[in-house]
Design a protein around this motif. Structure first.
Motif, PDB file in Angstrom:
ATOM      1  N   GLY A   1       0.800  -1.217   0.000  1.00 21.50           N
ATOM      2  CA  GLY A   1       0.000   0.000   0.000  1.00 21.50           C
ATOM      3  C   GLY A   1       0.838   1.274   0.000  1.00 21.50           C
ATOM      4  N   GLU A   2       2.072   1.159  -0.459  1.00 22.28           N
ATOM      5  CA  GLU A   2       2.975   2.318  -0.506  1.00 22.28           C
ATOM      6  C   GLU A   2       2.349   3.439  -1.345  1.00 22.28           C
ATOM      7  OE1 GLU A   2       7.080   3.335  -2.904  1.00 22.28           O
ATOM      8  OE2 GLU A   2       6.214   1.320  -2.958  1.00 22.28           O
ATOM      9  N   LYS A   3       2.436   4.678  -0.863  1.00 24.95           N
ATOM     10  CA  LYS A   3       1.821   5.793  -1.600  1.00 24.95           C
ATOM     11  C   LYS A   3       2.811   6.314  -2.649  1.00 24.95           C
ATOM     12  CE  LYS A   3      -0.694   9.972  -0.853  1.00 24.95           C
ATOM     13  NZ  LYS A   3      -1.089  11.049  -0.017  1.00 24.95           N
ATOM     14  N   LYS A   4       2.306   6.626  -3.839  1.00 20.67           N
ATOM     15  CA  LYS A   4       3.158   7.166  -4.915  1.00 20.67           C
ATOM     16  C   LYS A   4       2.809   8.634  -5.106  1.00 20.67           C
ATOM     17  CE  LYS A   4       4.655   3.017  -6.426  1.00 20.67           C
ATOM     18  NZ  LYS A   4       5.919   2.527  -6.881  1.00 20.67           N
ATOM     19  N   ALA A   5       3.675   9.346  -5.835  1.00 22.76           N
ATOM     20  CA  ALA A   5       3.384  10.753  -6.124  1.00 22.76           C
ATOM     21  C   ALA A   5       2.141  10.842  -7.011  1.00 22.76           C
ATOM     22  CB  ALA A   5       4.573  11.372  -6.839  1.00 22.76           C
ATOM     23  N   ALA A   6       1.353  11.899  -6.852  1.00 19.90           N
ATOM     24  CA  ALA A   6       0.156  12.075  -7.687  1.00 19.90           C
ATOM     25  C   ALA A   6       0.570  12.303  -9.141  1.00 19.90           C
ATOM     26  CB  ALA A   6      -0.659  13.256  -7.184  1.00 19.90           C
ATOM     27  N   ILE A   7      -0.161  11.703 -10.064  1.00 22.60           N
ATOM     28  CA  ILE A   7       0.134  11.937 -11.488  1.00 22.60           C
ATOM     29  C   ILE A   7      -1.157  12.134 -12.270  1.00 22.60           C
ATOM     30  CG2 ILE A   7       2.371  10.780 -11.744  1.00 22.60           C
ATOM     31  CD1 ILE A   7       0.753   8.348 -12.801  1.00 22.60           C
ATOM     32  N   ASN A   8      -1.007  12.725 -13.451  1.00 26.85           N
ATOM     33  CA  ASN A   8      -2.122  12.842 -14.393  1.00 26.85           C
ATOM     34  C   ASN A   8      -1.919  11.807 -15.493  1.00 26.85           C
ATOM     35  OD1 ASN A   8      -2.970  14.979 -12.908  1.00 26.85           O
ATOM     36  ND2 ASN A   8      -2.449  16.552 -14.425  1.00 26.85           N
ATOM     37  N   VAL A   9      -2.982  11.074 -15.789  1.00 27.92           N
ATOM     38  CA  VAL A   9      -2.903  10.007 -16.787  1.00 27.92           C
ATOM     39  C   VAL A   9      -3.967  10.244 -17.863  1.00 27.92           C
ATOM     40  CG1 VAL A   9      -3.224   7.506 -17.123  1.00 27.92           C
ATOM     41  CG2 VAL A   9      -1.984   8.339 -15.117  1.00 27.92           C
ATOM     42  N   GLY A  10      -3.632   9.950 -19.115  1.00 27.06           N
ATOM     43  CA  GLY A  10      -4.599  10.065 -20.214  1.00 27.06           C
ATOM     44  C   GLY A  10      -5.003   8.672 -20.688  1.00 27.06           C
TER      45      GLY A  10
ATOM     46  N   ALA B   1       0.967  14.743 -29.832  1.00 26.40           N
ATOM     47  CA  ALA B   1       0.578  14.005 -28.614  1.00 26.40           C
ATOM     48  C   ALA B   1       1.393  14.496 -27.426  1.00 26.40           C
ATOM     49  CB  ALA B   1       0.797  12.507 -28.824  1.00 26.40           C
ATOM     50  N   LYS B   2       2.672  14.657 -27.660  1.00 26.17           N
ATOM     51  CA  LYS B   2       3.569  15.120 -26.587  1.00 26.17           C
ATOM     52  C   LYS B   2       3.125  16.497 -26.095  1.00 26.17           C
ATOM     53  CE  LYS B   2       8.314  16.712 -26.162  1.00 26.17           C
ATOM     54  NZ  LYS B   2       8.806  17.873 -26.794  1.00 26.17           N
ATOM     55  N   ALA B   3       2.912  17.404 -27.049  1.00 23.57           N
ATOM     56  CA  ALA B   3       2.541  18.782 -26.683  1.00 23.57           C
ATOM     57  C   ALA B   3       1.211  18.789 -25.919  1.00 23.57           C
ATOM     58  CB  ALA B   3       2.423  19.632 -27.946  1.00 23.57           C
ATOM     59  N   ASN B   4       0.238  17.988 -26.399  1.00 19.80           N
ATOM     60  CA  ASN B   4      -1.079  17.982 -25.742  1.00 19.80           C
ATOM     61  C   ASN B   4      -1.014  17.361 -24.348  1.00 19.80           C
ATOM     62  OD1 ASN B   4      -2.424  19.297 -27.822  1.00 19.80           O
ATOM     63  ND2 ASN B   4      -2.634  17.389 -28.988  1.00 19.80           N
ATOM     64  N   CYS B   5      -0.203  16.333 -24.188  1.00 23.61           N
ATOM     65  CA  CYS B   5      -0.044  15.728 -22.853  1.00 23.61           C
ATOM     66  C   CYS B   5       0.645  16.731 -21.922  1.00 23.61           C
ATOM     67  CB  CYS B   5       0.795  14.455 -22.928  1.00 23.61           C
ATOM     68  SG  CYS B   5      -0.111  13.083 -23.623  1.00 23.61           S
ATOM     69  N   GLU B   6       1.678  17.374 -22.432  1.00 20.19           N
ATOM     70  CA  GLU B   6       2.423  18.305 -21.566  1.00 20.19           C
ATOM     71  C   GLU B   6       1.529  19.459 -21.095  1.00 20.19           C
ATOM     72  OE1 GLU B   6       6.962  17.245 -22.992  1.00 20.19           O
ATOM     73  OE2 GLU B   6       6.001  19.028 -23.855  1.00 20.19           O
ATOM     74  N   LYS B   7       0.645  19.908 -22.021  1.00 23.37           N
ATOM     75  CA  LYS B   7      -0.269  21.004 -21.663  1.00 23.37           C
ATOM     76  C   LYS B   7      -1.149  20.617 -20.471  1.00 23.37           C
ATOM     77  CE  LYS B   7      -1.411  22.604 -25.913  1.00 23.37           C
ATOM     78  NZ  LYS B   7      -2.416  22.552 -26.969  1.00 23.37           N
ATOM     79  N   ALA B   8      -1.577  19.334 -20.434  1.00 19.06           N
ATOM     80  CA  ALA B   8      -2.466  18.880 -19.349  1.00 19.06           C
ATOM     81  C   ALA B   8      -1.675  18.246 -18.199  1.00 19.06           C
ATOM     82  CB  ALA B   8      -3.475  17.883 -19.909  1.00 19.06           C
ATOM     83  N   GLY B   9      -0.363  18.303 -18.289  1.00 19.56           N
ATOM     84  CA  GLY B   9       0.477  17.705 -17.231  1.00 19.56           C
ATOM     85  C   GLY B   9       0.365  16.187 -17.185  1.00 19.56           C
ATOM     86  N   ILE B  10       0.028  15.589 -18.335  1.00 17.10           N
ATOM     87  CA  ILE B  10      -0.144  14.127 -18.380  1.00 17.10           C
ATOM     88  C   ILE B  10       1.211  13.441 -18.547  1.00 17.10           C
ATOM     89  CG2 ILE B  10      -1.026  12.272 -19.883  1.00 17.10           C
ATOM     90  CD1 ILE B  10      -3.538  14.020 -20.291  1.00 17.10           C
TER      91      ILE B  10
ATOM     92  N   ASN C   1      -2.473   7.196  -5.327  1.00 18.78           N
ATOM     93  CA  ASN C   1      -2.494   8.534  -4.717  1.00 18.78           C
ATOM     94  C   ASN C   1      -3.862   9.160  -5.026  1.00 18.78           C
ATOM     95  OD1 ASN C   1      -2.265  11.411  -4.301  1.00 18.78           O
ATOM     96  ND2 ASN C   1      -0.039  11.100  -4.156  1.00 18.78           N
ATOM     97  N   ALA C   2      -4.586   9.527  -4.005  1.00 18.62           N
ATOM     98  CA  ALA C   2      -5.954  10.033  -4.192  1.00 18.62           C
ATOM     99  C   ALA C   2      -5.981  11.316  -5.017  1.00 18.62           C
ATOM    100  CB  ALA C   2      -6.613  10.267  -2.839  1.00 18.62           C
ATOM    101  N   ASP C   3      -4.838  12.005  -5.125  1.00 16.06           N
ATOM    102  CA  ASP C   3      -4.810  13.242  -5.917  1.00 16.06           C
ATOM    103  C   ASP C   3      -4.478  13.004  -7.393  1.00 16.06           C
ATOM    104  OD1 ASP C   3      -5.432  14.775  -3.718  1.00 16.06           O
ATOM    105  OD2 ASP C   3      -3.318  14.925  -3.099  1.00 16.06           O
ATOM    106  N   SER C   4      -4.238  11.768  -7.772  1.00 17.69           N
ATOM    107  CA  SER C   4      -3.972  11.484  -9.194  1.00 17.69           C
ATOM    108  C   SER C   4      -5.243  11.755  -9.988  1.00 17.69           C
ATOM    109  CB  SER C   4      -3.550  10.027  -9.379  1.00 17.69           C
ATOM    110  OG  SER C   4      -2.246   9.857  -8.884  1.00 17.69           O
ATOM    111  N   ARG C   5      -5.072  12.164 -11.236  1.00 19.29           N
ATOM    112  CA  ARG C   5      -6.249  12.508 -12.050  1.00 19.29           C
ATOM    113  C   ARG C   5      -6.209  11.751 -13.384  1.00 19.29           C
ATOM    114  NH1 ARG C   5      -5.735  18.874 -12.250  1.00 19.29           N
ATOM    115  NH2 ARG C   5      -7.812  18.829 -13.204  1.00 19.29           N
ATOM    116  N   LEU C   6      -7.407  11.449 -13.885  1.00 16.63           N
ATOM    117  CA  LEU C   6      -7.512  10.713 -15.151  1.00 16.63           C
ATOM    118  C   LEU C   6      -8.223  11.576 -16.194  1.00 16.63           C
ATOM    119  CD1 LEU C   6      -7.115   8.010 -16.680  1.00 16.63           C
ATOM    120  CD2 LEU C   6      -9.330   7.268 -15.787  1.00 16.63           C
ATOM    121  N   PHE C   7      -7.649  11.628 -17.391  1.00 16.91           N
ATOM    122  CA  PHE C   7      -8.237  12.402 -18.493  1.00 16.91           C
ATOM    123  C   PHE C   7      -8.541  11.456 -19.650  1.00 16.91           C
ATOM    124  CE2 PHE C   7      -5.740  15.245 -15.947  1.00 16.91           C
ATOM    125  CZ  PHE C   7      -6.507  16.392 -15.867  1.00 16.91           C
TER     126      PHE C   7
END
Ligand code: FBP
Length: 552
Positions: A65-74, A156-165, A100-106
């Motif tokens: 159950g180790e906690k990881k840093a929050a990330i944005n995923v597409g 794809a790279k530019a669009n992911c970077e814009k959303a922090g994905i 991580n409960a602060d991770s977000r999905l797009f």
């Protein structure tokens, strides 16, 4: 809120089962296997995938159950709909939140196009909850755009970077997962910090190998078609006056037709791979079907059910040659052909084909000749899925039986009904198998992201056993690649799995089909059961059961 059916409401509460390795969250313990290679053409694949080639197979064990840093995923849905896609996304969402409960999905909208154009939406808990255990891809839509050019990768790279994905999950078939692999390599070799993970999807069942035992959606789609085939079988056996010719989706491979045959025991089922291996002509296929009809008629049974795989015509060698000639002919005379009406096109084609192909063309019903001349895709190819093979065979068998009647070798009646089952099954509410498998694939994709991997396909195996015994992990996509000729160039691709004639599912069918032809041994599977005893709710396909050494 839009109205939902009572079943959808009840089904929303279903908690999909997970493999033991994922039950404590997606922060798993990772066990690395040996370095891997490619399925064939190793040196060429290695040269093209310098950064991602050779990664080890991964097997997961429960973590702490180790906690990881929050990330944005597409996430992207790619290609044709398949039951369970929403559960992959729900599993991914829950897996990311467990890291991580602060991770977000797009969700990128309308397939890979959304990634290239930067069109996406955040998938919040409310949205995810409304789609749990539902069929369809309507949460974010899908599309067939191929991700393959450097411009697309840069967009794809530019669009992911814009959303922090910083991670992408691509849910698709063999081509989409090949493209996921190419994108992973592009990002890694260019030091772009975006992970790419694939998930195996397609009702066609042709994305499978030693490490990926099933593509999701196959189970549910086959159960829907088998229910319908069973209903038709029962109608045929009640009325005793029709032969039903049923075409089944599946593009090239005949996995769906074979699985449905094993589930319903029809009087005839054509397996395209066998037709190609035996180099059968259309005449032979028609003769075989006519012989089955005549045999049953002689025993007083003027009815039956015959299954026909969608891709059949491309597997009949002489029709494959005919189609290739027609493609060239119509492309070379595009302007003149454009101005012709349907009958003129047929006459034009008939006059220009080689003698062999002209003979085959002439043997086909007029409606099919027109379809072969008319229905072309943007690349100039005949759209085989639009060819009404079920009508073609019904008509040709009818003609053959008339001749047999004149000779005195057929004394029965032959009246037909034709059907095409495809779209009916692609968006059905996922069976328990698909609901559990898809949720696990998505949750497992989150585990791969948490483990910092890229260029992997989410893999959940041992699925003939209860879910707790399923094996979760990751398979480097490069391991599944070989080189194939596509559009005049050698390309790295995941090898498409066709029906193996020495495989257990086909052998089982081949051992039983003569009896099914002579007798009326229909099985009526009935509708998918979502509630009730495990023996009716937690079924596994006959194909997978047999492939894993089981009996049916
Ligand atoms: P995928 O391989 O993309 O999953 O699609 C499978 C399929 O359903 C085939 O069985 C069928 O031939 C094709 O899609 C139909 O495509 P479309 O949805 O474009 O009509």
């Amino acid at each position: 809120m839009s109205k939902i059916s009572p079943l959808q409401q009840a089904r929303a509460a279903y908690a999909p089962k997970l493999p033991a390795a994922l039950q404590k969250g997606a922060a798993v313990c990772v066990q690395e296997g040996e370095a891997t290679t490619a399925v064939a053409d190793v040196e060429k694949v290695q040269a093209l995938f310098k950064s991602t080639f050779g990664s080890p197979v991964l097997t997961f064990a429960p973590g702490c159950g180790e906690k990881k840093a929050a990330i944005n995923v597409g996430v992207i849905l790619s290609g044709g709909q398949a039951p369970g896609g929403h559960n992959v996304i729900a599993g991914l969402f829950d897996g990311l939140k467990s890291l991580n409960a602060d991770s977000r999905l797009f969700g990128f909208l309308k397939g890979p196009d959304g990634l290239v154009k930067g069109e996406f939406m955040e998938l919040t808990a409310d949205i995810i909850d409304a789609y749990r255990n539902t069929g369809g891809f309507d949460m974010i839509g899908s599309g067939r755009t191929k991700l393959e050019t450097e411009e697309q990768f840069e967009a794809a790279k530019a669009n992911c970077e814009k959303a922090g994905i910083s991670a992408l999950v691509i849910i698709g078939g063999d081509d989409s997962n090949t493209n996921a692999c190419v994108l992973a390599e592009y990002f890694k070799s260019n030091n772009v910090g975006i992970q790419v993970i694939g998930c195996p999807k397609t009702i066609d069942g042709d994305l499978k190998n030693e490490w990926i035992e099933a593509s999701f959606g196959f189970d549910t789609a086959c159960r829907v078609y088998s229910e319908l085939i069973g209903n038709i079988g029962r109608d045929a056996n009640s009325a005793k006056k029709y032969w039903h010719f049923i075409k089944l989706m599946g593009r090239s491979a005949s996995h769906i037709a074979l699985e449905c045959a094993l589930q319903t025991q029809p009087n005839a089922a054509i397996i395209s791979e066998e037709v190609a291996a035996k180099k059968m002509t259309i005449g032979q296929i028609v003769d075989d079907l006519a012989a089955i009809v005549a045999g049953r008629a002689a025993a007083g049974m003027n009815f039956g059910v015959a299954l026909i795989p969608e891709g059949l015509v491309e597997f009949i060698p002489e029709i494959k040659v005919l189609i290739a000639e027609l493609n060239d002919l119509l492309a070379a005379n595009a302007e003149a052909v454009e101005a012709m009406d349907k009958n003129e096109k047929v006459a034009f084609a008939a006059g220009k084909l080689s003698a062999e192909s002209a003979k085959v063309f002439a043997s086909l019903p007029a409606g099919i000749q027109m379809q072969l001349c008319n229905d072309r895709d943007p690349h100039g190819n005949v759209q085989v899925s639009l060819i009404e093979t079920e009508k073609m065979l019904a008509e040709m068998v009818g003609t053959k039986l008339k001749a047999m009647k004149a000779e005195g070798t057929f004394k029965g009646k032959f009246a037909t009904q034709t059907h095409f089952f495809g779209y009916e099954g692609r968006c059905a509410a996922p069976s328990n198998y698909d609901a559990d498998y898809c949720y696990s694939l998505g949750y497992n994709a989150a585990a791969l992201i948490g483990a910092g991997r890229t260029g992997y396909m989410s893999s959940v195996r041992n699925t003939i056993k209860p879910a707790a015994e399923w094996i979760a992990g990751g398979i480097p996509i490069t391991m599944m690649l070989n080189m194939e000729r596509r559009h005049g160039a050698d390309k790295p691709v995941i090898r498409k799995a066709l029906v193996e004639l020495d495989g257990a599912p086909f052998k089982e069918f081949a051992a039983k089909r003569d009896q099914w032809a002579k007798e009326t041994s229909f099985v009526y599977p009935g509708p998918i059961q979502y509630f009730g005893p495990s023996c009716v709710c937690d079924l596994v396909t006959k194909t997978l059961t047999l492939e894993k050494g089981g009996s049916i």
